[in-house]
Each structure stands twice: as structure tokens, then as C-alpha cells.
Design an enzyme around this catalytic site. Structure first.
Site, PDB file in Angstrom:
ATOM      1  N   THR A 176       6.918   0.594   0.748  1.00 33.25           N
ATOM      2  CA  THR A 176       5.704   1.216   0.243  1.00 33.25           C
ATOM      3  C   THR A 176       5.652   2.709   0.560  1.00 33.25           C
ATOM      4  N   ASP A 177       4.884   3.440  -0.239  1.00 35.21           N
ATOM      5  CA  ASP A 177       4.693   4.868   0.047  1.00 35.21           C
ATOM      6  C   ASP A 177       3.842   5.082   1.301  1.00 35.21           C
ATOM      7  N   GLU A 178       3.176   4.012   1.775  1.00 37.08           N
ATOM      8  CA  GLU A 178       2.284   4.169   2.931  1.00 37.08           C
ATOM      9  C   GLU A 178       3.036   4.507   4.209  1.00 37.08           C
ATOM     10  N   ASN A 193     -10.483   6.507  -6.244  1.00 39.42           N
ATOM     11  CA  ASN A 193     -11.018   5.157  -6.387  1.00 39.42           C
ATOM     12  C   ASN A 193     -12.280   5.166  -7.243  1.00 39.42           C
ATOM     13  N   ALA A 224       8.848 -10.395   0.318  1.00 35.62           N
ATOM     14  CA  ALA A 224       7.894 -11.127   1.170  1.00 35.62           C
ATOM     15  C   ALA A 224       7.334 -10.222   2.257  1.00 35.62           C
ATOM     16  N   ALA A 225       6.024 -10.237   2.393  1.00 34.87           N
ATOM     17  CA  ALA A 225       5.367  -9.435   3.435  1.00 34.87           C
ATOM     18  C   ALA A 225       3.930  -9.880   3.558  1.00 34.87           C
ATOM     19  N   TYR A 264      -0.389  -2.470   9.057  1.00 36.39           N
ATOM     20  CA  TYR A 264       0.457  -2.831   7.913  1.00 36.39           C
ATOM     21  C   TYR A 264       1.560  -1.793   7.700  1.00 36.39           C
ATOM     22  N   LYS A 274       5.714  -1.986   7.985  1.00 33.26           N
ATOM     23  CA  LYS A 274       6.609  -1.711   6.844  1.00 33.26           C
ATOM     24  C   LYS A 274       7.575  -0.580   7.229  1.00 33.26           C
ATOM     25  N   PHE A 298      -7.921  -3.905  -4.451  1.00 33.99           N
ATOM     26  CA  PHE A 298      -8.978  -3.067  -5.030  1.00 33.99           C
ATOM     27  C   PHE A 298      -9.278  -3.350  -6.503  1.00 33.99           C
ATOM     28  N   ASN A 343       0.969   2.418  -5.373  1.00 36.46           N
ATOM     29  CA  ASN A 343       0.070   1.265  -5.586  1.00 36.46           C
ATOM     30  C   ASN A 343       0.303   0.611  -6.945  1.00 36.46           C
ATOM     31  N   ASP A 361       9.674 -20.118   5.403  1.00 38.02           N
ATOM     32  CA  ASP A 361       9.338 -18.867   6.097  1.00 38.02           C
ATOM     33  C   ASP A 361      10.596 -18.004   6.221  1.00 38.02           C
ATOM     34  N   THR A 415       1.678 -18.473   1.671  1.00 41.78           N
ATOM     35  CA  THR A 415       0.509 -18.111   2.484  1.00 41.78           C
ATOM     36  C   THR A 415      -0.692 -18.043   1.539  1.00 41.78           C
TER      37      THR A 415
HETATM   38  P1  NAD Z   1       1.435 -10.279  -1.866  1.00 42.52           P
HETATM   39  O1  NAD Z   1       0.638 -10.356  -0.599  1.00 42.52           O
HETATM   40  O2  NAD Z   1       0.756 -10.474  -3.176  1.00 42.52           O
HETATM   41  O3  NAD Z   1       2.620 -11.353  -1.805  1.00 42.52           O
HETATM   42  C1  NAD Z   1       3.382 -11.576  -0.652  1.00 42.52           C
HETATM   43  C2  NAD Z   1       4.156 -12.886  -0.834  1.00 42.52           C
HETATM   44  O4  NAD Z   1       4.982 -13.069   0.324  1.00 42.52           O
HETATM   45  C3  NAD Z   1       3.260 -14.120  -0.945  1.00 42.52           C
HETATM   46  O5  NAD Z   1       3.698 -14.962  -1.989  1.00 42.52           O
HETATM   47  C4  NAD Z   1       3.408 -14.811   0.418  1.00 42.52           C
HETATM   48  O6  NAD Z   1       3.243 -16.227   0.352  1.00 42.52           O
HETATM   49  C5  NAD Z   1       4.833 -14.418   0.781  1.00 42.52           C
HETATM   50  N1  NAD Z   1       5.053 -14.441   2.227  1.00 42.52           N
HETATM   51  C6  NAD Z   1       4.273 -13.885   3.192  1.00 42.52           C
HETATM   52  N2  NAD Z   1       4.791 -14.138   4.407  1.00 42.52           N
HETATM   53  C7  NAD Z   1       5.926 -14.858   4.202  1.00 42.52           C
HETATM   54  C8  NAD Z   1       6.898 -15.396   5.070  1.00 42.52           C
HETATM   55  N3  NAD Z   1       6.812 -15.260   6.415  1.00 42.52           N
HETATM   56  N4  NAD Z   1       7.940 -16.065   4.532  1.00 42.52           N
HETATM   57  C9  NAD Z   1       8.042 -16.222   3.191  1.00 42.52           C
HETATM   58  N5  NAD Z   1       7.139 -15.734   2.320  1.00 42.52           N
HETATM   59  C10 NAD Z   1       6.097 -15.051   2.830  1.00 42.52           C
HETATM   60  O7  NAD Z   1       2.179  -8.884  -1.795  1.00 42.52           O
HETATM   61  P2  NAD Z   1       2.586  -7.875  -2.980  1.00 42.52           P
HETATM   62  O8  NAD Z   1       1.462  -6.964  -3.235  1.00 42.52           O
HETATM   63  O9  NAD Z   1       3.219  -8.626  -4.078  1.00 42.52           O
HETATM   64  O10 NAD Z   1       3.705  -7.016  -2.217  1.00 42.52           O
HETATM   65  C11 NAD Z   1       5.070  -7.409  -2.270  1.00 42.52           C
HETATM   66  C12 NAD Z   1       5.918  -6.378  -1.549  1.00 42.52           C
HETATM   67  O11 NAD Z   1       5.746  -5.105  -2.161  1.00 42.52           O
HETATM   68  C13 NAD Z   1       5.541  -6.194  -0.080  1.00 42.52           C
HETATM   69  O12 NAD Z   1       6.734  -6.003   0.642  1.00 42.52           O
HETATM   70  C14 NAD Z   1       4.701  -4.927  -0.080  1.00 42.52           C
HETATM   71  O13 NAD Z   1       4.797  -4.266   1.159  1.00 42.52           O
HETATM   72  C15 NAD Z   1       5.365  -4.136  -1.184  1.00 42.52           C
HETATM   73  N6  NAD Z   1       4.530  -3.150  -1.882  1.00 42.52           N
HETATM   74  C16 NAD Z   1       3.336  -3.519  -2.430  1.00 42.52           C
HETATM   75  C17 NAD Z   1       2.593  -2.588  -3.156  1.00 42.52           C
HETATM   76  C18 NAD Z   1       1.293  -2.959  -3.819  1.00 42.52           C
HETATM   77  O14 NAD Z   1       0.653  -2.103  -4.412  1.00 42.52           O
HETATM   78  N7  NAD Z   1       0.856  -4.219  -3.790  1.00 42.52           N
HETATM   79  C19 NAD Z   1       3.066  -1.277  -3.292  1.00 42.52           C
HETATM   80  C20 NAD Z   1       4.295  -0.931  -2.695  1.00 42.52           C
HETATM   81  C21 NAD Z   1       5.016  -1.882  -2.012  1.00 42.52           C
HETATM   82  O1  TDX Z   2     -13.158  -3.243  -2.259  1.00 48.94           O
HETATM   83  C1  TDX Z   2     -12.445  -2.270  -2.077  1.00 48.94           C
HETATM   84  N1  TDX Z   2     -12.971  -1.017  -2.228  1.00 48.94           N
HETATM   85  C2  TDX Z   2     -12.232   0.119  -2.031  1.00 48.94           C
HETATM   86  O2  TDX Z   2     -12.755   1.233  -2.193  1.00 48.94           O
HETATM   87  C3  TDX Z   2     -11.044  -2.398  -1.700  1.00 48.94           C
HETATM   88  C4  TDX Z   2     -10.429  -3.759  -1.517  1.00 48.94           C
HETATM   89  C5  TDX Z   2     -10.319  -1.246  -1.518  1.00 48.94           C
HETATM   90  N2  TDX Z   2     -10.883  -0.024  -1.667  1.00 48.94           N
HETATM   91  C6  TDX Z   2     -10.039   1.194  -1.552  1.00 48.94           C
HETATM   92  C7  TDX Z   2      -9.117   1.277  -0.361  1.00 48.94           C
HETATM   93  C8  TDX Z   2      -7.957   2.092  -0.922  1.00 48.94           C
HETATM   94  O3  TDX Z   2      -8.273   3.474  -0.880  1.00 48.94           O
HETATM   95  O4  TDX Z   2      -9.185   1.175  -2.701  1.00 48.94           O
HETATM   96  C9  TDX Z   2      -7.882   1.681  -2.386  1.00 48.94           C
HETATM   97  C10 TDX Z   2      -6.841   0.594  -2.664  1.00 48.94           C
HETATM   98  O5  TDX Z   2      -7.045  -0.450  -1.708  1.00 48.94           O
HETATM   99  P1  TDX Z   2      -6.060  -1.698  -1.589  1.00 48.94           P
HETATM  100  O6  TDX Z   2      -6.009  -2.412  -2.893  1.00 48.94           O
HETATM  101  O7  TDX Z   2      -6.429  -2.458  -0.376  1.00 48.94           O
HETATM  102  O8  TDX Z   2      -4.638  -0.983  -1.454  1.00 48.94           O
HETATM  103  P2  TDX Z   2      -3.999   0.033  -0.376  1.00 48.94           P
HETATM  104  O9  TDX Z   2      -4.640  -0.074   0.948  1.00 48.94           O
HETATM  105  O10 TDX Z   2      -3.918   1.380  -1.027  1.00 48.94           O
HETATM  106  O11 TDX Z   2      -2.525  -0.615  -0.252  1.00 48.94           O
HETATM  107  C11 TDX Z   2      -1.837  -1.100  -1.436  1.00 48.94           C
HETATM  108  O12 TDX Z   2      -0.886  -0.183  -1.885  1.00 48.94           O
HETATM  109  C12 TDX Z   2       0.244   0.009  -1.081  1.00 48.94           C
HETATM  110  C13 TDX Z   2      -1.191  -2.449  -1.176  1.00 48.94           C
HETATM  111  O13 TDX Z   2      -2.167  -3.378  -0.711  1.00 48.94           O
HETATM  112  C14 TDX Z   2      -0.063  -2.313  -0.194  1.00 48.94           C
HETATM  113  O14 TDX Z   2       0.610  -3.555  -0.035  1.00 48.94           O
HETATM  114  C15 TDX Z   2       0.914  -1.289  -0.707  1.00 48.94           C
HETATM  115  O15 TDX Z   2       1.920  -1.041   0.244  1.00 48.94           O
END
Ligand code: NAD
Ligand code: TDX
Length: 334
Positions: free
Chosen positions: A123-125, A249, A81-82, A150, A154, A190, A179, A60, A38
Site C-alpha cells: 500500500t501507499d500508506e 473525502n 491476504a492481510a 496497519y 504492511k 469509506f 486506495n 491461514d 475472516t
Molecule cells: P480485504 O480485507 O478485503 O481482504 C483480505 C482477505 O484476506 C480476506 O479475504 C481475508 O479472509 C483474507 N485473510 C486475512 N487474514 C488471513 C490469513 N491469516 N490467512 C489467509 N487469509 C487471510 O482486503 P483488500 O482491501 O482486498 O486488500 C488486499 C491487499 O491489498 C492487502 O494486502 C492490502 O494491504 C492491499 N491494499 C489494499 C488497498 C485498498 O484500497 N483496499 C490499497 C492498497 C493495497
Molecule cells: O466512514 C468513514 N468516513 C470517513 O471519512 C470511513 C470508513 C472512512 N473515512 C475516511 C478515512 C480516510 O481518510 O475516508 C478515507 C478512506 O478510509 P478507508 O476506506 O478506511 O481507507 P484508508 O484508511 O485510506 O485505507 C485504504 O487504502 C489503503 C485501505 O483500507 C487500505 O487497506 C489500503 O492500504
């Protein structure tokens, strides 16, 4: 028999690709990645891996036939994947229901059929948010209270996995992490958004008043925790992953501005996110006690400085996404 081959879903995304690199370096496992590529997936994040131990399939996770053919030849699935971005889930929720709910359902049905080990990344969310002065942090016993499309999807995916454990004996574990930050994170998120704004001579953008708190963990520490759970976690259990990294933040933006030698207040306050969760905080005692896990990046400042350097060195990786991401944000008032 010991685990030899794993399927990693979402391995071209931020956390998934870091996990794949971690596995290639620290284990002898064979890794197959299934990723839809994606907007959030980038095949370049997986370049240079040896074909003797690594294979990539574009597809997918909702495609039951494809999922079934891949799960039939592995010992375990690690499911990253998500659809992962809260702001996108507010603008267009549908893909979150498809991938996060139906995709997870498709995978656990297949894992059940082939009786393989399954690890679900969450996620902790799912626990909602905490008051700024609440002395408690989230634990494995906290009540599910998701607040965004979202986090609701989850939470639903976690519930599906739990039901499949209880009803069908699926050999699954779940982890809920705080995060993440580090290399290969999409510029919509962010920390990379603010780093690349500063590199471009633009001002960081804080939602609301910038007082929301997130509990930051370096992505490499997330990977080491997931590997520990995959290898030694108790089936049916949930483990919370966190590294005691609570920061507002505004503090994070001030740190990034300081690293760039700019004034602490050189940021803009922009329209807040609807329903914006105030604070997340993880108590990871169970993981530390049961599996002996500890984070390597205990110093957030050092981890953040490393991450800034990575974005400086890898402009070719993030540049193609930057303009489209910013114009999407402009349309949302952020
Ligand atoms: P990301 O958005 O960077 O990556 C998601 C990946 O999944 C992408 O490569 C996308 O192409 C793939 N994908 C999406 N839909 C798909 C589908 N239908 N089939 C196959 N592939 C698909 O996400 P991330 O930040 O790396 O998060 C990964 C996992 O960790 C997620 O499950 C998210 O909920 C969890 N998570 C993320 C955070 C965070 O801070 N980013 C924290 C806690 C948990
Ligand atoms: O431009 C910005 N300015 C800002 O203040 C953006 C993009 C975000 N923010 C704030 C929103 C949140 O309080 O920063 C914090 C972090 O934002 P995000 O990066 O969008 O993360 P968050 O919504 O906390 O969710 C992330 O952590 C938990 C991941 O995207 C999720 O996938 C994960 O589950």
C-alpha cells in the site's frame, strides 16, 4: 518455462477476488486461492468459477504446513491476504501483526524453499502522509514513514520481502497501490459505507472535517497492473500503482449524494480517526514507462457511478455485514 499455476492468498477479499476474476478472464492461468475467510472474506465473491482452472482452500497463511503443500505445486504466489482496515488496527492491533508480518514471513520462507516467483501486494500508506499543498507525490524512492498499526505492519512486510530478495535471492516483486474502489469491497470501507448508508436512507459519515485526500484507483486497474508486474516486472523491484485520482473525502461524499439526487450537504461530520493520515498521492511513472501500463478507468465519476450501481444490484452480497459494521462504528464514535 512459462507460468501456468498461481497461488492467490486473500482471494476471497475485495482486491483478491477482483484479481481472480480478472485472471480467469484475461489469461489461461490455473488459480488456487488460500483464504482464511475472516470477517472480510466472502466465498460468494468467487462463485461460478470453473473447477477446471480454479480451486479454493480455506486456511491461514501462518499455517506453514498448509502453505508449503500449496506452494509446492505452483509457479508463483500473488500475496493479497492481510488485515486491511486502519480503524480495526487501532481498536485491536494483534491480528495485524500475526497476518501481515508472520503470514508474509511464512509465505516467503515457503516460496524460497520451492524457488518460485513471489509478488507482494502492498500500500501507499507505508510512505506516511503528505501535506495538502505538497507538490510532491510518493515515488519508489520515498522514505518509509508508516503511521498506523496497519501501515506499520504492511511496511514491515515489505521490508521482509526486500530482505529475502537480497539475502536469499527470492524472486520477488512488490507493488504499493493507492486506495481502491469497485465491486466486492467490504461495507466497513469509506466508499461502500457511504453508498450503502445512502441506500438505507442514512447519512454519510465524514471523519473530522472531510478534508483528507485519497488517490482513488478502480480495482480492475489494480488487477491489470499486478498482472503486468507478475509477467514482465523486474525481480527485486518495487512498482507504485496509481491512477491520478486525488479527491478529498468530502468531494467523494458530495459526488455520491449528487448521484442519489440528494443535497450536497446531507452528511454528518463524526469523530476523527486518531493519527488520521492527511493525504496520499502516487506517482506511477515507473510502472507506465517500464511496463507500458495505463489505467482503463481514467474517469473517476464514471467508475463511481458503476460502483454505486453494483451495490444497488447486489444487496444480497453486502446486507449481511451492514448492521454489525455500523454497530462497531457506533462503539468507536464514528
Ligand atoms: P480485504 O480485507 O478485503 O481482504 C483480505 C482477505 O484476506 C480476506 O479475504 C481475508 O479472509 C483474507 N485473510 C486475512 N487474514 C488471513 C490469513 N491469516 N490467512 C489467509 N487469509 C487471510 O482486503 P483488500 O482491501 O482486498 O486488500 C488486499 C491487499 O491489498 C492487502 O494486502 C492490502 O494491504 C492491499 N491494499 C489494499 C488497498 C485498498 O484500497 N483496499 C490499497 C492498497 C493495497
Ligand atoms: O466512514 C468513514 N468516513 C470517513 O471519512 C470511513 C470508513 C472512512 N473515512 C475516511 C478515512 C480516510 O481518510 O475516508 C478515507 C478512506 O478510509 P478507508 O476506506 O478506511 O481507507 P484508508 O484508511 O485510506 O485505507 C485504504 O487504502 C489503503 C485501505 O483500507 C487500505 O487497506 C489500503 O492500504
Amino acid at each position: 518455462m512459462a507460468m501456468q499455476r498461481i497461488l492467490v492468498t486473500g482471494g476471497a477479499g475485495f482486491i483478491g477476488c477482483n484479481f481472480v476474476h480478472y485472471i480467469m478472464e484475461h489469461t489461461r492461468l490455473h488459480v488456487t486461492v488460500l483464504d482464511k475467510l475472516t470477517y472480510a472474506g466472502n466465498i460468494e465473491s468467487l462463485s461460478g468459477l470453473p473447477s477446471s482452472r480454479f480451486a479454493f482452500f480455506e486456511g491461514d497463511i501462518c499455517d506453514a504446513a498448509m502453505v508449503d503443500s500449496l506452494t509446492s505445486s505452483v509457479d508463483a504466489v500473488v500475496h493479497f491476504a492481510a488485515e486491511s482496515h486502519n480503524d480495526n488496527s487501532l481498536a485491536e492491533p494483534r491480528p495485524f501483526l500475526d497476518t501481515n508480518l508472520l503470514g508474509t514471513f511464512t509465505l516467503i520462507e515457503s516460496a524460497r524453499r520451492h524457488d518460485i516467483r513471489f509478488h507482494h501486494i502492498s500500500t501507499d500508506e507505508v510512505y506516511g502522509d503528505l501535506a495538502l499543498d505538497d507538490p510532491h507525490r510518493f515515488t519508489e524512492e520515498s522514505v518509509y514513514r508508516p503511521t498506523s498499526p496497519y501501515s506499520a505492519t504492511k511496511a514491515g512486510s515489505d521490508m521482509l520481502v526486500r530482505a529475502w530478495v537480497r539475502s536469499f535471492g527470492l524472486r520477488a516483486t512488490i507493488s504499493n497501490c493507492s486506495n481502491n474502489y469497485g465491486p466486492y469491497q467490504h461495507v466497513e470501507k469509506f466508499i461502500p459505507r457511504q453508498i450503502t448508508n445512502i441506500l438505507d436512507g442514512d447519512r454519510p459519515r465524514l471523519y473530522g472535517k472531510g478534508r483528507n485526500v485519497r488517490d482513488w484507483i478502480h480495482v480492475e486497474d489494480h488487477s491489470s497492473a499486478v498482472l503486468a508486474i507478475l509477467e514482465r516486472g523486474r525481480v527485486g523491484e518495487t512498482y507504485l500503482i496509481g491512477a491520478d485520482g486525488e479527491r478529498s473525502n468530502r468531494e467523494v461524499v458530495e459526488m455520491l449524494l449528487a448521484l442519489a439526487g440528494q443535497p450536497r450537504d446531507a452528511y454528518d461530520l463524526v469523530t476523527d480517526r486518531p493519527g488520521h493520515d492527511l493525504r496520499y498521492a502516487i506517482d506511477s511513472s515507473k510502472l507506465r514507462r517500464e511496463l507500458g501500463w495505463a489505467p482503463r478507468y481514467s474517469d473517476f465519476d464514471a467508475g463511481l457511478a458503476d460502483t454505486v450501481q453494483w451495490y444497488r444490484d447486489n444487496e444480497h452480497w453486502w446486507r449481511p455485514q451492514k448492521a454489525a459494521t455500523e454497530s462497531k462504528y457506533a462503539g468507536q464514535g464514528h
